[in-house]
Design a protein around this motif. Structure first.
Motif, PDB file in Angstrom:
ATOM      1  N   ALA A  98     -18.028  15.446  35.279  1.00 35.47           N
ATOM      2  CA  ALA A  98     -18.544  16.691  34.723  1.00 35.47           C
ATOM      3  C   ALA A  98     -18.450  17.790  35.786  1.00 35.47           C
ATOM      4  CB  ALA A  98     -19.979  16.525  34.246  1.00 35.47           C
ATOM      5  N   ASP A 104     -27.417  24.623  37.100  1.00 36.82           N
ATOM      6  CA  ASP A 104     -26.638  25.245  36.030  1.00 36.82           C
ATOM      7  C   ASP A 104     -25.964  26.491  36.604  1.00 36.82           C
ATOM      8  OD1 ASP A 104     -29.438  26.364  36.044  1.00 36.82           O
ATOM      9  OD2 ASP A 104     -28.459  27.790  34.686  1.00 36.82           O
ATOM     10  N   THR A 184     -17.583  25.767  22.172  1.00 37.29           N
ATOM     11  CA  THR A 184     -16.887  24.725  22.937  1.00 37.29           C
ATOM     12  C   THR A 184     -15.447  24.585  22.451  1.00 37.29           C
ATOM     13  OG1 THR A 184     -17.566  22.961  21.419  1.00 37.29           O
ATOM     14  CG2 THR A 184     -19.029  23.430  23.291  1.00 37.29           C
ATOM     15  N   ASP A 211     -22.051  25.442  32.613  1.00 34.70           N
ATOM     16  CA  ASP A 211     -22.471  24.042  32.621  1.00 34.70           C
ATOM     17  C   ASP A 211     -23.874  23.932  33.195  1.00 34.70           C
ATOM     18  OD1 ASP A 211     -22.029  21.411  31.965  1.00 34.70           O
ATOM     19  OD2 ASP A 211     -21.038  20.883  33.850  1.00 34.70           O
ATOM     20  N   ASN A 212     -24.570  22.853  32.800  1.00 31.59           N
ATOM     21  CA  ASN A 212     -25.895  22.557  33.336  1.00 31.59           C
ATOM     22  C   ASN A 212     -26.082  21.045  33.393  1.00 31.59           C
ATOM     23  OD1 ASN A 212     -26.325  21.789  30.682  1.00 31.59           O
ATOM     24  ND2 ASN A 212     -27.485  23.650  30.151  1.00 31.59           N
ATOM     25  N   HIS A 215     -24.128  18.686  31.077  1.00 33.43           N
ATOM     26  CA  HIS A 215     -22.717  18.393  31.344  1.00 33.43           C
ATOM     27  C   HIS A 215     -21.824  18.632  30.120  1.00 33.43           C
ATOM     28  CE1 HIS A 215     -24.229  16.818  35.087  1.00 33.43           C
ATOM     29  NE2 HIS A 215     -24.909  15.867  34.472  1.00 33.43           N
ATOM     30  N   HIS A 216     -21.735  19.897  29.738  1.00 28.50           N
ATOM     31  CA  HIS A 216     -20.883  20.278  28.609  1.00 28.50           C
ATOM     32  C   HIS A 216     -19.403  20.274  28.959  1.00 28.50           C
ATOM     33  CE1 HIS A 216     -24.486  21.556  26.414  1.00 28.50           C
ATOM     34  NE2 HIS A 216     -24.867  22.175  27.534  1.00 28.50           N
ATOM     35  N   ASN A 217     -19.103  20.519  30.222  1.00 25.44           N
ATOM     36  CA  ASN A 217     -17.714  20.616  30.661  1.00 25.44           C
ATOM     37  C   ASN A 217     -17.314  19.330  31.383  1.00 25.44           C
ATOM     38  OD1 ASN A 217     -16.867  23.775  30.416  1.00 25.44           O
ATOM     39  ND2 ASN A 217     -19.055  23.547  30.819  1.00 25.44           N
ATOM     40  N   THR A 218     -16.351  18.605  30.833  1.00 21.15           N
ATOM     41  CA  THR A 218     -15.962  17.309  31.391  1.00 21.15           C
ATOM     42  C   THR A 218     -14.441  17.182  31.469  1.00 21.15           C
ATOM     43  OG1 THR A 218     -15.973  16.242  29.217  1.00 21.15           O
ATOM     44  CG2 THR A 218     -18.040  16.206  30.483  1.00 21.15           C
TER      45      THR A 218
END
Length: 227
Positions: A98, A104, A184, A211-212, A215-218
């Protein structure tokens, strides 16, 4: 006086006979000595030796060429064997990470393409992903599958976008733009990679991601099979 007249001719006769015998003996000695071989015979013998040497040299040249070809084939087989050993040793390669390790943050927008470094690593089997640079380097030639998911709060002026890079080539992009709420986007690809290739993500120009701890971004990838 009569005696002298008779003796002197006898002495001359004896001397003459002696000289004739000496000359005959010298001639016989010369004739008895061995003469050198005929020059043509010598040349024929030398020519035969040269022809034999040429034949031997050609044989040695062909033998050296054959040995060189065998050596080249052995080196090729060794290279193939080394590759096979490496493939057998590298059975599993997979990673998933992530963007942020903690806290964040919003990254971007930037005026240039910016590498994304995914620092929160949850798996890195085979250690092919580098969390310090965000770069994946395949340890073996094969087919690899990658997935990436990005997101950010809606903004009318700044969309969200991240492109997958293989070496210096743009492959696929995940891109999303909405004025409000959290948006997203995601994408995936399967690539044939060679040892020494690099794969990573870049933030698209004038876009941003957020992101925080959720973990939205992977960024994830794994080896499908070797080749």
């Amino acid at each position: 006086m009569m005696i002298v007249t008779v003796i002197f001719p006898l002495l001359l006769l004896v001397y003459s006979v002696s000289m004739d015998q000496s000359n005959t003996k010298a001639e016989n000695e010369i004739l008895a000595q061995p003469f050198p071989q005929d020059i043509h015979a010598v040349l024929r013998e030398m020519t035969g030796s040269l022809v034999q040497l040429r034949v031997e040299m050609r044989f040695l040249q062909r033998e050296n060429q054959a040995n060189a070809a065998k050596l080249e084939e052995l080196e090729r087989q060794k290279t193939e064997l080394d590759k096979l050993k490496q493939q057998l040793q590298v059975k599993h390669v997979a990673f998933s990470a992530a963007l942020l390790a903690q806290g964040d943050a919003t990254l971007g927008p930037f005026h240039t393409f910016t590498p994304l470094v995914f620092k929160h690593v949850v798996s890195n089997i085979g250690n092919a992903y580098n969390p310090n640079t965000g770069v994946f380097t395949p340890p073996v030639r094969g087919a690899y599958h990658f997935e990436w998911h990005i997101g950010a709060h809606g903004d009318g002026n700044h969309p969200t976008g991240a492109v997958l890079i293989k070496n210096s080539e743009h492959i696929f992009i995940a891109y999303e733009h909405q004025p409000t709420h959290y948006g997203t986007s995601s994408n995936s690809v399967t690539l044939l990679l060679e040892v020494g290739d690099v794969v990573f993500l870049r933030l698209w120009v004038n876009t941003r991601v957020y992101d925080n701890q959720n973990h939205h971004n992977t960024f994830s990838g794994h080896l499908l099979f070797t080749m």
